[in-house]
Design a protein around this motif. Structure first.
Motif: not given
Lengths: 228, 230, 246
Positions: A29-31, A35-36, A38-39, A98, A102
């Motif tokens: 799932p999305n963090e 959000g996305a 984090q993938r 990232w 972020t």
């Protein structure tokens, strides 16, 4: 290691990579806060850890080479360093992506980032030494010396940058380590990704090792042909 | 033990004599460091506020460049006329050779730095003599020369050695340089504010640098024999 | 192949069995066997690229062989390198002298590195024997090549080594100096020391030696006492074995 085993290892890495992609992009799932974006962590964290593993392998093979010189140890160190540079580069690349998403900045001179960058320089220097040092035993010995120095240096760089950050205010908090409250699927995906990149590292290093041995063999044959 | 120390001293004496004769290291590098410092001055146009931030970096970047130039000579001068083989033929343990060459590189660098520190003080409006800075310089230079001597011995046998030497050993020696820059800016900040030197704050930086020196000395002395072997 | 036997005083000066050495992927020494007894002077002949220089560097502890066994004065160069270095005196194409120091300073430097007792007397003794006393206080780069070589030879002899390893010692020396060298080597062997020298020059090589050997392709192809060969025979033999005109 015979050829079918090597092919199998590469195939395994490929299949595992597909599963990792599925897990990282579709399964987990999305963090909540990040959000996305984090993938990226499913790639960044395993790549970083395997980068250190590669550096450790260079260190061990270098010591082994100095104790008992053989082309095998030398080729292991060389192969691992080359794959290691690839991993450290990817670590920096995924890290900056990232960071931009972020923190809003590409780069921050935090101890962790600084150490990673210096580490990249250390192993690029290692590959440059391989290219510019004399061929044969002497060049291999130089490389082994640098391989040992590089590994010892990594904690020293971290130490000196941490001490410095103690004095100055911390501007940004570094990426937090996976917390205990990690979602079970996230945890599984991360562990699986780790395994995937470990298999990939081994497969690539083994391939590079045999390629290196083949290069040396070719050169030997060429020289003995010219010598006649 | 007496033979060991005598060998180290003999190498030192020989390098000193050669330097007095040829003047290939200290004099040209001294002028070079001076130039680098001046260049930085133009690059930053330091205001008093900026000075505290920039001066420590300027100082250590100049010293690092100077050190590399010096190290390029350390074994290059042995290589002329096959001198390195001559050294290797002597019945002296390889680590005595290492410590001899290390000490001569160390003293040459220190000579340059001790001349430049007061000059730097004049140009950047800082006290001419700061005991803590001089002590720090000694410790940093020791770590720098410890690693540098090993890489200098490697570089003489490589292609593009003048460029390659810094590429190989800057990343290695970086922890020492970082520590030096950080503690120097603390010293300068203290001196700028007219405070008496605070040794308790400073002691931990000295400890860190000393610890790096110890690690580098042990590793370098152990690995040097592999570098000079053919 | 005839290998001279020991002279009865114990181990030989050099004992090499199956020495091999490869640089990178190119093998230079390919299973080399020979024994040099004490009191003997061996001239090793060989064409360019036959491995002479590598052999000298291996005997001199500057290069380590890949396989086979080597004993210098019954010492193992891999384990007892320091003792071997004390035993040998080496002169190659390079003099190992520092250009900007005087001959005397150079000799002082090496004398201290070798821990030579009564160094000053020894230096004067060598300077007289090799006839370079007048040039001792001049910087080496101002001296002629031959004079540098004489001082280089003094450097090699400084610590009274029992075994001399000389790579083409006659090159660059004038007649007078060659005469000195020949006498010096004879005395050295008469006193129980040994000499291992390499050369191209058939005439000089035969005068200086009491054993002769030919190195071909990293192996000893011929080894005889000097007394058993005449210069003319040896010359034609050398051409045939080494495959080069002399």
């Amino acid at each position: 290691m015979n050829l079918s085993l090597r092919t199998g290892l590469l195939g395994l890495a490929g299949v595992m990579m597909l599963i990792t992609l599925y897990m990282a992009f579709l399964w987990v799932p999305n963090e909540a806060t990040m959000g996305a974006v984090q993938r990226i962590m499913y790639f960044h964290v395993p790549i970083a850890i395997i980068g250190f593993v590669a550096a450790g392998a260079v260190f061990v093979a270098s010591i082994a080479y100095l104790i008992r010189p053989s082309e095998k140890w030398d080729a292991i160190a060389y192969a691992s360093a080359e794959v290691g540079v690839l991993f450290i580069s990817l670590m920096l690349l995924t890290g900056t992506l990232w960071g931009k998403a972020t923190w809003g900045i590409w780069w921050d001179w935090s101890p962790r980032l600084t150490t990673s960058l210096i580490m990249w320089f250390l192993y690029v220097a290692y590959l440059m030494l391989r290219a510019y040092a004399p061929k044969g035993v002497r060049g291999a010995r130089y490389a082994a010396v640098l391989g040992i120095f590089a590994m010892i240096d990594v904690p020293l760089v971290y130490m000196s940058t941490t001490w410095w950050r103690d004095v100055h205010p911390q501007l940004l908090v570094g990426p937090a380590a996976p917390e205990g409250a990690l979602d079970p699927t996230m945890r599984t995906a991360l562990l699986f990704a780790m395994l995937t990149f470990l298999v990939l590292y081994i497969a690539l290093t083994v391939e590079r090792y045999y390629l290196r041995r083949a290069e040396e063999e070719t050169e030997r044959m060429q020289l003995s042909y010219e010598g006649r | 033990m007496k033979a060991y120390l005598s060998a180290i001293f003999t190498i030192l004496w020989k390098d000193f004599l050669l330097e007095v004769r040829t003047k290939e290291v200290v004099t040209p590098i001294l002028v070079f460091v001076f130039l680098v410092i001046i260049t930085f001055n133009f690059a930053f146009e330091p205001t008093p506020a900026l000075l505290a931030v920039v001066s420590a970096g300027t100082l250590w970047v100049s010293f690092t460049f100077a050190g590399v130039l010096g190290l390029n000579r350390t074994f290059a001068m042995e290589k002329e006329k096959g001198g390195l083989d001559g050294l290797l033929l002597t019945p002296v343990s390889r680590d005595a050779l290492y410590f001899g060459k290390l000490l001569s590189a160390f003293f040459f660098m220190l000579a340059i730095e001790f001349v430049m520190l007061p000059v730097f003080g004049i140009l950047f409006n800082l006290p001419l003599f700061l005991p803590s800075l001089w002590l720090l310089t000694v410790l940093t230079t020791l770590g720098f020369a410890a690693v540098g001597t090993v890489f200098s011995a490697m570089a003489v046998n490589m292609r593009a050695r003048e460029v390659l030497l810094p590429v190989l050993f800057f990343p290695i020696v970086l922890p020492v340089i970082i520590a030096a820059v950080e503690s120097t800016s603390a010293i300068f900040a203290g001196a700028g504010a007219g405070r008496a030197e605070d040794w308790s704050e400073f002691a931990r930086w000295l400890q860190l640098t000393a610890a790096f020196d110890a690690v580098f000395l042990v590793v370098s002395a152990a690995l040097f024999q592999f570098v000079v072997q053919e | 192949m005839v290998t001279p036997t020991h002279d009865g005083t114990g181990a030989a000066a050099i004992e090499a069995r199956g020495l091999t050495k490869a640089f990178h992927t190119q093998s230079v020494l390919r299973g080399l066997d020979f024994t040099l007894p004490w009191g003997a002077c061996l001239s090793l002949f060989g064409a360019n690229g036959s491995g002479k220089t590598t052999l000298v560097r291996t005997l001199a502890t500057l290069t380590r062989h890949d396989s086979g066994t080597l004993r210098i004065a019954s010492l193992d160069p891999a384990r007892q390198a320091t003792e071997v270095r004390q035993t040998i005196g080496v002169l190659t194409h390079q003099t190992f002298l520092y250009d900007h120091l005087t001959g005397l300073e150079n000799l002082h430097f090496y004398g201290r590195m070798y821990g030579v007792p009564a160094m000053d007397t020894r230096i004067v003794e060598l300077a007289r024997a090799l006839d370079f006393e007048r040039y001792m206080s001049r910087r080496v780069h101002t001296l002629s090549h031959g004079m540098q070589k004489r001082i280089g030879l003094a450097r090699a002899l400084l610590h009274r080594p029992r075994l001399l390893l000389l790579d083409e010692p006659e090159t660059g020396l004038d007649q007078h100096a060659i005469g000195i060298l020949e006498r010096l080597l004879k005395d050295h062997c008469a006193q129980g020391g040994s000499v291992f020298l390499t050369t191209h020059n058939v005439e000089k090589g035969l005068t200086m030696a009491d054993h002769v050997a030919i190195l071909v392709d990293g192996r000893i192809a011929y080894y005889q006492p000097r007394a058993l060969v005449t210069p003319a025979d040896f010359r034609s033999l050398y051409i045939r074995v080494a495959g080069v005109p002399v």
